[in-house]
Scaffold this active site. Structure first.
Site, mmCIF file in Angstrom:
data_model
loop_
_atom_site.group_PDB
_atom_site.id
_atom_site.type_symbol
_atom_site.label_atom_id
_atom_site.label_comp_id
_atom_site.label_asym_id
_atom_site.label_seq_id
_atom_site.Cartn_x
_atom_site.Cartn_y
_atom_site.Cartn_z
ATOM 1 N N ARG A 128 -9.243 1.292 9.246
ATOM 2 C CA ARG A 128 -8.850 -0.070 9.600
ATOM 3 C C ARG A 128 -9.888 -0.740 10.488
ATOM 4 O O ARG A 128 -9.713 -1.913 10.829
ATOM 5 C CB ARG A 128 -7.525 -0.043 10.350
ATOM 6 N N ARG A 131 -0.116 -8.412 13.811
ATOM 7 C CA ARG A 131 -0.682 -7.460 12.840
ATOM 8 C C ARG A 131 -1.555 -8.182 11.818
ATOM 9 O O ARG A 131 -2.581 -7.661 11.383
ATOM 10 C CB ARG A 131 0.438 -6.679 12.148
ATOM 11 N N ARG A 143 11.431 -6.735 5.065
ATOM 12 C CA ARG A 143 11.376 -5.294 5.327
ATOM 13 C C ARG A 143 11.953 -4.968 6.708
ATOM 14 O O ARG A 143 12.609 -3.944 6.888
ATOM 15 C CB ARG A 143 9.933 -4.793 5.228
ATOM 16 N N ARG A 171 12.271 -1.478 11.111
ATOM 17 C CA ARG A 171 11.063 -1.025 11.811
ATOM 18 C C ARG A 171 10.871 -1.839 13.081
ATOM 19 O O ARG A 171 10.912 -3.063 13.039
ATOM 20 C CB ARG A 171 9.835 -1.196 10.890
ATOM 21 N N LYS A 227 0.833 -1.216 0.000
ATOM 22 C CA LYS A 227 0.000 0.000 0.000
ATOM 23 C C LYS A 227 0.865 1.263 0.000
ATOM 24 O O LYS A 227 0.601 2.182 -0.756
ATOM 25 C CB LYS A 227 -0.907 0.050 1.239
#
Ligand code: AMP
Length: 189
Positions: free
Chosen positions: A89, A145, A128, A134, A14
């Site tokens: 969300r 998540r 990632r 992150r 996204k």
């Protein structure tokens, strides 16, 4: 006014696609994840609050998130609309967004859903985590998540499908191919 809501599980692409659409359409990308991360690195009160939820892979409470989006969408660069990335969300956020856009005299124009298989998503998120570092991309948080996405966010797909706004895009293709598919869907909307 054009409001595009990009949907997809964590890792579906996204953010990458929202940035490309921002350039192509000249509409700002409004990413709640980026807004929270900005607040986090600037150590604002909102950032401190968001951190405890983000680190666990939980959603930041609706009232806080909705207030932040209201403020962002009221900025002058959003007068022609926006590309929403990571919001809404929850069903409560979706209802709040409808209300907010109605106040602005607009509505959601299209909800492109970037679809990617779950096993590929987890692989992408782990990669990632290594590249971007992150703090919410460790394995336990990633699993959470995904669970949060399936229970709280996936029901929005049905909502937007019923409204005739949803268009599914195959996200397991090159970044350029997904971008072109998105542009076509938006042009046809
Ligand atoms: P993202 O970069 O979109 O994956 O978001 C990172 C984290 O920010 C999420 O795991 C949540 O903790 C928080 N977050 C982002 N968007 C929202 C939202 N719309 N509602 C609640 N929490 C959010």
């Amino acid at each position: 006014m054009k409001y595009i809501v990009l949907m997809g599980a964590p890792g579906a692409g996204k953010g990458t696609q929202a940035k490309l659409l921002q350039q192509r359409l000249g509409l700002p990308q409004v990413s709640t994840g980026d807004l929270f991360r900005y607040n986090l690195s600037n150590q604002t009160e909102l950032g401190q609050l968001a951190r405890s939820f983000m680190d666990k892979g939980e959603l930041v409470p609706d009232d806080v998130t909705i207030a932040m989006v209201r403020e962002r969408l009221s900025q002058p660069d959003c007068v022609r609309g926006a590309i929403l990335d990571g919001f809404p969300r929850t069903l409560a956020q979706a209802a709040a967004l409808d209300k907010l856009l109605a106040e602005f005299g607009g509505h959601i124009n299209l909800v492109p859903y970037i679809h990617v298989e779950e096993s590929i998503l987890v692989e992408r998120l782990v990669r990632r985590a290594l590249i971007e570092g992150r703090t919410d991309d460790n394995e336990a948080t990633i699993q959470n998540r995904m669970r949060v996405y399936l229970t709280q966010t996936a029901p929005l797909l049905t909502l937007y499908q019923e409204r005739g706004l949803l268009v599914q895009i195959d996200g397991d293709q090159s970044i350029e191919t997904v971008h072109e598919a998105l542009c076509q869907a938006i042009a046809a909307a």
